[in-house]
Design a protein around this motif. Structure first.
Motif, PDB file in Angstrom:
ATOM      1  N   ILE A   6      25.403   1.549   3.668  1.00 58.27           N
ATOM      2  CA  ILE A   6      24.151   2.284   3.825  1.00 58.27           C
ATOM      3  C   ILE A   6      23.763   2.966   2.511  1.00 58.27           C
ATOM      4  O   ILE A   6      22.598   2.932   2.084  1.00 58.27           O
ATOM      5  CB  ILE A   6      24.275   3.317   4.967  1.00 58.27           C
ATOM      6  CG1 ILE A   6      24.408   2.594   6.313  1.00 58.27           C
ATOM      7  CG2 ILE A   6      23.068   4.254   4.984  1.00 58.27           C
ATOM      8  CD1 ILE A   6      24.723   3.513   7.480  1.00 58.27           C
ATOM      9  N   VAL A  29      22.517   0.290   0.037  1.00 55.64           N
ATOM     10  CA  VAL A  29      21.159  -0.193   0.284  1.00 55.64           C
ATOM     11  C   VAL A  29      20.143   0.747  -0.349  1.00 55.64           C
ATOM     12  O   VAL A  29      19.132   0.303  -0.914  1.00 55.64           O
ATOM     13  CB  VAL A  29      20.902  -0.340   1.801  1.00 55.64           C
ATOM     14  CG1 VAL A  29      19.426  -0.613   2.081  1.00 55.64           C
ATOM     15  CG2 VAL A  29      21.751  -1.467   2.375  1.00 55.64           C
ATOM     16  N   SER A  51      14.903   7.733   9.773  1.00 51.92           N
ATOM     17  CA  SER A  51      16.366   7.743   9.809  1.00 51.92           C
ATOM     18  C   SER A  51      16.863   8.722  10.877  1.00 51.92           C
ATOM     19  O   SER A  51      17.897   8.502  11.512  1.00 51.92           O
ATOM     20  CB  SER A  51      16.937   8.147   8.440  1.00 51.92           C
ATOM     21  OG  SER A  51      16.659   7.167   7.468  1.00 51.92           O
ATOM     22  N   ALA A  84      20.428   1.807   7.711  1.00 53.66           N
ATOM     23  CA  ALA A  84      20.454   1.180   6.390  1.00 53.66           C
ATOM     24  C   ALA A  84      19.048   0.812   5.930  1.00 53.66           C
ATOM     25  O   ALA A  84      18.688   1.025   4.762  1.00 53.66           O
ATOM     26  CB  ALA A  84      21.353  -0.063   6.428  1.00 53.66           C
ATOM     27  N   SER A 124      17.136   3.914   4.988  1.00 53.21           N
ATOM     28  CA  SER A 124      17.706   4.438   3.748  1.00 53.21           C
ATOM     29  C   SER A 124      17.139   3.679   2.552  1.00 53.21           C
ATOM     30  O   SER A 124      16.834   4.269   1.507  1.00 53.21           O
ATOM     31  CB  SER A 124      19.234   4.332   3.785  1.00 53.21           C
ATOM     32  OG  SER A 124      19.804   4.815   2.589  1.00 53.21           O
TER      33      SER A 124
END
Length: 430
Positions: A48, A51, A90, A100, A103
């Motif tokens: 995560i 990314v 998120s 992810a 993010s």
């Protein structure tokens, strides 16, 4: 708006950047806590986080190209919308894949905002003002990095980790939205003129081969890697040495405050030493201080080391921006800044991974020795820039001189006398 005129735009930009960076600094730890609450392990957390850094790499150069041939300001509200949306979504995501993805959106928004903002500073600052204005601009980042984690820590906790981390992310989205307040009339509405059309863009490989650009990119990468690894591994050092988490938090805040103090006094330091000498000295001192963290020193000595280290690390980012801007071809400055940000993101991915491998083999203090070596190389590059001088800056750089006779190296030089100028040009007056 002419370069060197009214600086009200710079103050508004610093305010907007403080909110945007504060939202990101608040959201990133909150994302990790929410992912843990959703059942993520250490590997998933790493994916995560990766990314966030990797996804924007594909957009950096196109965004820089677009800014080179157009206005800078439109990227700022776009970046704010993506940051705010990534934070808020998120907080409502209920799967690790969604976490992810959002993010990555947050990282793309941060990249868009920073490319637009840095290009705006480069375009609307006179050459002799760029070091100072980039230094003031990065105060916004330092303020956000100082306040954001504290705010996240105040909101996250208790038995309902999923709920409190979601709340922190929603609040971070609201904080990002406050950036809109100071984005009005931040750029002249007249489009910038470019010497090259869309078909005559400067190739990336030519920008990277321009003397000064690779050095600026590497110095920025080294300084940012030091900041990231310090934030990630100082709690581990504290755990091994029996230092309470609250004390570690204060030590990290002390580092951020010292960075802000450094950028407030950037102009007199440049006047005293010049850009090349200041870069070389601070990177060298930072290398020694990073290595000093590996020593088993008492808490008060660690506080002194971190304060000095924060002060030294405050120099690298703004001066590397000026180094890249003044070395790059005139029609590729935003692209060069985008390449610098690309190097930063690669460093954010590679440096922690390398530090983790080294720590697993040689102990938790070893990454700080690695950082010392990285900053030592950066110091050598800064020294080399000073030796080559502005006249060797490569294509598009030349020996740019701003008002007041200040050269690219940041030193003040005496302009030629009128009599000497007349003899040199062959125009001896009538």
């Amino acid at each position: 708006m002419k370069p060197g005129r009214n600086r009200g735009w710079l103050l508004r930009l610093v305010i907007a950047f403080s909110f945007a960076q504060g939202a990101v600094s608040m959201a990133r730890p909150a994302v990790s806590y929410r992912a843990l609450a959703l059942g993520a392990d250490e590997r998933a957390i790493g994916v995560i986080a990766g990314v966030y850094a990797l996804l924007p790499l594909f957009a950096a150069v196109p965004l820089g190209r677009r800014t080179d041939h157009g206005r800078c300001a439109p990227l700022l509200p776009v970046g704010v919308v993506l940051i705010a949306g990534g934070c808020a979504l998120s907080g409502t995501a209920d799967s690790l894949a969604a976490m992810a993805a959002w993010s990555g959106v947050m990282g793309l928004g941060h990249l868009s905002f920073v490319i637009g903002a840095q290009s705006l500073v480069a375009r609307q600052s006179a050459p002799h003002e760029q070091d100072r204005n980039f230094g003031h601009f990065t105060i916004g980042a330092s303020l956000g990095q100082l306040v954001g984690p504290i705010a996240a820590g105040a909101l996250i906790g208790g038995p309902d980790m999923a709920g409190t981390s979601a709340l922190a992310l929603l609040v971070a989205g609201g904080v990002a939205a406050f950036s809109f307040v100071s984005l009005w009339r931040i750029e002249d509405r007249t489009p910038s003129t470019s010497h090259t059309g869309p078909g005559g863009r400067v190739p990336v490989h030519r920008i990277l081969r321009t003397r000064g650009v690779p050095a600026g990119i590497f110095i920025s990468l080294a300084v940012l890697s030091a900041t990231d690894i310090l934030t990630a591994y100082l709690p581990v050092v504290g755990e091994h040495r029996g230092i309470a988490p609250s004390v570690i938090g204060l030590l990290l805040s002390l580092r951020a405050a010292a960075t802000i103090a450094c950028r407030l006094v950037m102009t007199p330091m440049l006047r005293l030493l010049g850009r090349a000498a200041l870069l070389t000295t601070t990177c060298l001192l930072a290398a020694l201080l990073c290595a000093g963290i590996a020593l088993p020193v008492p808490v008060w000595a660690l506080a002194v080391i971190l304060a000095a280290l924060g002060f030294c690390l405050g120099v690298g980012q703004p001066l590397s921006m000026t180094t890249v801007v003044q070395a790059a071809p005139d029609d590729a400055r935003s692209t060069a800044l985008a390449l610098r940000l690309t190097g930063n993101r690669l460093g954010q991915v590679a440096a922690p991974a390398t530090a983790g491998l080294i720590a697993g083999v040689a102990g938790v203090a070893a990454p700080f020795v690695m950082l010392g070596a990285l900053l030592l190389i950066a110091s050598g590059l800064g020294l080399r820039q000073g030796r080559t001088g502005p006249g060797a800056a490569g294509a598009g750089a030349g020996a740019r001189t701003g008002g007041g006779g200040e050269t690219d190296a940041g030193r003040v030089v005496t302009p030629p006398s009128p009599e000497l100028e007349k003899r040199r040009t062959g125009r001896g007056g009538a």
